[in-house]
Design an enzyme around this catalytic site. Structure first.
Site, PDB file in Angstrom:
ATOM      1  N   GLU A 100      -3.218   9.525  -1.199  1.00  0.00           N
ATOM      2  CA  GLU A 100      -2.532  10.339  -0.185  1.00  0.00           C
ATOM      3  C   GLU A 100      -1.439  11.182  -0.813  1.00  0.00           C
ATOM      4  O   GLU A 100      -0.453  11.524  -0.169  1.00  0.00           O
ATOM      5  CB  GLU A 100      -1.962   9.427   0.898  1.00  0.00           C
ATOM      6  CG  GLU A 100      -3.062   8.653   1.586  1.00  0.00           C
ATOM      7  CD  GLU A 100      -2.559   7.599   2.527  1.00  0.00           C
ATOM      8  OE1 GLU A 100      -1.342   7.351   2.567  1.00  0.00           O
ATOM      9  OE2 GLU A 100      -3.391   7.018   3.229  1.00  0.00           O
ATOM     10  N   LYS A 115       2.841   9.545  10.435  1.00  0.00           N
ATOM     11  CA  LYS A 115       2.730   9.415   8.975  1.00  0.00           C
ATOM     12  C   LYS A 115       1.479  10.153   8.534  1.00  0.00           C
ATOM     13  O   LYS A 115       0.413  10.014   9.130  1.00  0.00           O
ATOM     14  CB  LYS A 115       2.766   7.961   8.498  1.00  0.00           C
ATOM     15  CG  LYS A 115       1.518   7.153   8.634  1.00  0.00           C
ATOM     16  CD  LYS A 115       1.619   5.841   7.822  1.00  0.00           C
ATOM     17  CE  LYS A 115       0.297   5.100   7.867  1.00  0.00           C
ATOM     18  NZ  LYS A 115       0.283   3.823   7.157  1.00  0.00           N
ATOM     19  N   ARG A 136      -5.656   9.312   8.130  1.00  0.00           N
ATOM     20  CA  ARG A 136      -6.428   8.294   7.440  1.00  0.00           C
ATOM     21  C   ARG A 136      -6.428   8.603   5.948  1.00  0.00           C
ATOM     22  O   ARG A 136      -6.024   9.685   5.537  1.00  0.00           O
ATOM     23  CB  ARG A 136      -7.892   8.268   7.931  1.00  0.00           C
ATOM     24  CG  ARG A 136      -8.085   7.947   9.391  1.00  0.00           C
ATOM     25  CD  ARG A 136      -7.527   6.624   9.851  1.00  0.00           C
ATOM     26  NE  ARG A 136      -7.912   5.445   9.125  1.00  0.00           N
ATOM     27  CZ  ARG A 136      -8.718   4.485   9.580  1.00  0.00           C
ATOM     28  NH1 ARG A 136      -9.262   4.596  10.772  1.00  0.00           N
ATOM     29  NH2 ARG A 136      -8.963   3.405   8.863  1.00  0.00           N
ATOM     30  N   SER A 137      -6.936   7.672   5.157  1.00  0.00           N
ATOM     31  CA  SER A 137      -6.974   7.950   3.717  1.00  0.00           C
ATOM     32  C   SER A 137      -7.901   9.122   3.423  1.00  0.00           C
ATOM     33  O   SER A 137      -7.629   9.937   2.545  1.00  0.00           O
ATOM     34  CB  SER A 137      -7.374   6.708   2.935  1.00  0.00           C
ATOM     35  OG  SER A 137      -8.450   6.052   3.562  1.00  0.00           O
ATOM     36  N   GLU A 167       5.124  -1.905   8.211  1.00  0.00           N
ATOM     37  CA  GLU A 167       3.790  -1.917   8.833  1.00  0.00           C
ATOM     38  C   GLU A 167       2.926  -3.003   8.208  1.00  0.00           C
ATOM     39  O   GLU A 167       2.974  -3.213   6.989  1.00  0.00           O
ATOM     40  CB  GLU A 167       3.144  -0.540   8.613  1.00  0.00           C
ATOM     41  CG  GLU A 167       1.728  -0.428   9.179  1.00  0.00           C
ATOM     42  CD  GLU A 167       1.116   0.940   8.886  1.00  0.00           C
ATOM     43  OE1 GLU A 167       1.868   1.934   8.773  1.00  0.00           O
ATOM     44  OE2 GLU A 167      -0.116   1.008   8.764  1.00  0.00           O
ATOM     45  N   ASP A 214      -1.076  -2.187  12.585  1.00  0.00           N
ATOM     46  CA  ASP A 214      -2.200  -1.270  12.400  1.00  0.00           C
ATOM     47  C   ASP A 214      -3.493  -2.065  12.600  1.00  0.00           C
ATOM     48  O   ASP A 214      -4.162  -1.948  13.636  1.00  0.00           O
ATOM     49  CB  ASP A 214      -2.082  -0.670  10.985  1.00  0.00           C
ATOM     50  CG  ASP A 214      -3.265   0.183  10.564  1.00  0.00           C
ATOM     51  OD1 ASP A 214      -4.165   0.394  11.382  1.00  0.00           O
ATOM     52  OD2 ASP A 214      -3.295   0.631   9.399  1.00  0.00           O
ATOM     53  N   LYS A 233      -4.417   5.722  15.311  1.00  0.00           N
ATOM     54  CA  LYS A 233      -5.395   6.502  14.545  1.00  0.00           C
ATOM     55  C   LYS A 233      -6.574   6.802  15.462  1.00  0.00           C
ATOM     56  O   LYS A 233      -7.321   5.881  15.821  1.00  0.00           O
ATOM     57  CB  LYS A 233      -5.897   5.689  13.360  1.00  0.00           C
ATOM     58  CG  LYS A 233      -4.853   5.308  12.321  1.00  0.00           C
ATOM     59  CD  LYS A 233      -5.454   4.219  11.429  1.00  0.00           C
ATOM     60  CE  LYS A 233      -4.654   3.957  10.181  1.00  0.00           C
ATOM     61  NZ  LYS A 233      -5.151   2.756   9.464  1.00  0.00           N
ATOM     62  N   ASP A 253       4.279   0.106   4.204  1.00  0.00           N
ATOM     63  CA  ASP A 253       3.041  -0.424   4.783  1.00  0.00           C
ATOM     64  C   ASP A 253       2.508  -1.409   3.763  1.00  0.00           C
ATOM     65  O   ASP A 253       2.007  -1.007   2.703  1.00  0.00           O
ATOM     66  CB  ASP A 253       2.018   0.693   5.054  1.00  0.00           C
ATOM     67  CG  ASP A 253       0.705   0.151   5.623  1.00  0.00           C
ATOM     68  OD1 ASP A 253       0.622  -1.072   5.849  1.00  0.00           O
ATOM     69  OD2 ASP A 253      -0.229   0.948   5.850  1.00  0.00           O
ATOM     70  N   GLN A 288       0.785  -1.234   0.000  1.00  0.00           N
ATOM     71  CA  GLN A 288       0.000   0.000   0.000  1.00  0.00           C
ATOM     72  C   GLN A 288       0.821   1.291   0.000  1.00  0.00           C
ATOM     73  O   GLN A 288       0.482   2.242  -0.686  1.00  0.00           O
ATOM     74  CB  GLN A 288      -0.924  -0.023   1.211  1.00  0.00           C
ATOM     75  CG  GLN A 288      -1.898   1.101   1.310  1.00  0.00           C
ATOM     76  CD  GLN A 288      -2.921   0.850   2.407  1.00  0.00           C
ATOM     77  OE1 GLN A 288      -3.879   0.114   2.211  1.00  0.00           O
ATOM     78  NE2 GLN A 288      -2.709   1.430   3.569  1.00  0.00           N
TER      79      GLN A 288
HETATM   80  P1  PGA Z   1      -6.904   3.837   5.939  1.00  0.00           P
HETATM   81  O1  PGA Z   1      -5.418   3.229   5.879  1.00  0.00           O
HETATM   82  O2  PGA Z   1      -6.875   5.188   6.516  1.00  0.00           O
HETATM   83  O3  PGA Z   1      -7.392   3.806   4.543  1.00  0.00           O
HETATM   84  O4  PGA Z   1      -7.685   2.866   6.782  1.00  0.00           O
HETATM   85  C1  PGA Z   1      -4.322   3.701   6.577  1.00  0.00           C
HETATM   86  C2  PGA Z   1      -3.286   2.598   6.752  1.00  0.00           C
HETATM   87  O5  PGA Z   1      -3.513   1.448   6.333  1.00  0.00           O
HETATM   88  O6  PGA Z   1      -2.251   2.830   7.351  1.00  0.00           O
HETATM   89 ZN    ZN Z   2      -1.753   0.609   7.614  1.00  0.00          ZN
END
Ligand code: PGA
Ligand code: ZN
Length: 422
Positions: A207, A390, A368-369, A287, A314, A339, A245, A165
């Site tokens: 992102e 991050k 977050r995304s 990650e 995570d 988060k 990640d 990712q």
């Molecule tokens: P998400 O992903 O905000 O889309 O859930 C963030 C991550 O996987 O670190």
């Molecule tokens: Zn993650």
């Protein structure tokens, strides 16, 4: 000093993915107010607190947040109006009790978090101190965090063939926050030049990381190292490291194997791949290298890498203090991604970070995304002493808002240390 709540108000706004989220205002007697915009994730960790969505297919494809807004303006406002709160934990406990469900599914973790964050801002304003200081527990040393910039996106972040990712760089060796950000920006710019010259395309993922048509993760890492080099920095832990990640929960198949580059890999195969990557690249952090349920795999991954690479969890932790405490006993990962909207209140987020630090685990505060220009997590990362953050690429208003807030904190408080003290 007790703070009497006089105003609680929410409305629906858009996040960076064009999905609705909440903007919340909390006002205190005396006229001070705090605002907060709630981030939105792509929940995959099964234990995440519930982001309440309307499910009405005629509005925003079911993603509307009017129900959560109504809960803030109705039930939550009624419960808070005229009440005195001496600290963050008393208002957060009231919100948790009012919701009454383990995953905050009734009122919505998005509704609760917006109120919790907005109250923290109002209380900081009332105390005439910056938010990071308000969030700073007395025994914790505040620190400007090492930023992990996502320069190349794959997986759920982009429509390219990369399965992992996020491919990040982290300027561990920078002397200050300002120099760390300059590094992020200059490497990002160098990478854009390299991608253009090689005709990979410079389209962006969610992102603001580049989403070139690469297949193998090693090719993406090679480009990062080249960009670090061409920008005039030294690849490595003492200079600029790389970080991944893998978001491997999304790669896991029903038979327990992982689909990477069209191949089905066992946990053992994937661990061997990470070992080779750690040999070949200055990898500082990995990650979600394995799926959230792959306990044995996580333990084996930890033994295989033997402290050479930070292992961040995570999906397996979802910012839950109880899960963190349990996993620490089982030797799963050594760092936790934090988060706030995975758990739903500021107090529980701070508790999660405290559990990490007390268990000898690291903590990396994360966006977050789906983001807004709200920079709460910048203050959270400093005040909690987490040491790492991050927030995506050093580009795009909603990503840069956090990094710029860190610059502002450094500018106003030149005595704050930067980094992990490695
Ligand atoms: P998400 O992903 O905000 O889309 O859930 C963030 C991550 O996987 O670190
Ligand atoms: Zn993650």
């Amino acid at each position: 000093m007790p703070h009497q709540v006089t105003v609680v108000r929410a409305f629906e706004i858009l996040d960076s993915r064009s999905r609705p989220t909440l903007s919340v205002t909390v006002g205190l007697a005396g006229g001070l107010v705090g605002h907060a915009d709630v981030p939105g994730g792509t929940p995959i960790g099964t234990g995440e607190a519930v982001e309440l969505r309307d499910g009405d297919p005629h509005r925003y494809g079911g993603q509307g947040t009017r129900t959560a807004v109504t809960h803030v303006n109705g039930e939550i406002a009624d419960a808070l109006h005229g009440q005195d709160f001496t600290d963050q934990s008393s208002i957060d406990q009231l919100l948790i009790d009012l919701d009454g469900t383990p995953a905050k599914a009734r009122l919505g973790a998005n509704a609760l978090l917006g109120v919790s964050m907005a109250f923290a801002r109002a209380a900081a304003a009332a105390a005439r101190i910056p938010l990071w200081q308000h969030l700073n527990p007395p025994e914790v040393i505040p620190v400007l965090p090492v930023p992990h910039f996502t320069l190349i996106a794959g997986g759920a972040r982009a429509s390219n063939p990369l399965d992992f990712q996020e491919f990040m760089i982290a300027p561990y060796g920078a002397p200050t926050m300002a120099e760390a950000l300059r590094c992020g920006s200059q490497v990002y710019t160098a990478l854009r030049r390299i991608l253009s010259a090689a005709r990979y395309g410079t389209a962006l993922g969610e992102e603001s990381g580049f989403a070139p048509d690469l297949v193998q993760p090693e090719d993406a890492l090679r480009l990062l190292v080249q960009a670090i080099d061409e920008a005039g920095y030294t690849p490595g832990r003492g200079g600029v490291a790389v970080a991944l990640d893998a978001a491997a929960t999304r790669l896991r198949q029903p038979d327990g194997r992982y689909r990477v580059c069209s191949q089905l890999l066992t946990s053992g195969d994937l661990i061997a791949r990470y070992l080779q990557i750690a040999e070949d690249f200055p990898l500082a952090s990995l990650e979600d290298g394995l799926g959230e349920d792959d306990h044995d795999g996580w333990v084996r991954l930890g033994r295989a890498l033997d402290g050479r690479v930070q292992l961040v969890g995570d999906d397996a932790f979802v910012t839950d203090p109880a899960r963190i405490a349990r996993a620490a006993g089982e030797q799963i990962a050594d760092t936790v991604l934090i988060k706030p909207n995975q758990i739903g209140t500021v107090t529980e987020t701070l508790r999660a970070i405290r559990v990490c630090l007390e268990s000898g685990y690291g903590a990396m505060v994360s966006h977050r995304s789906g983001e807004t220009t709200d920079s709460f997590i910048a203050d959270l990362s400093v005040g909690s002493g987490s040491g790492q953050i991050k927030s995506g690429a050093p580009a795009g208003g909603e990503r840069v808002a956090k990094y710029n807030r860190l610059l502002q904190i450094e500018d106003r408080h030149p005595g704050l240390p930067y980094g992990l003290g490695l």
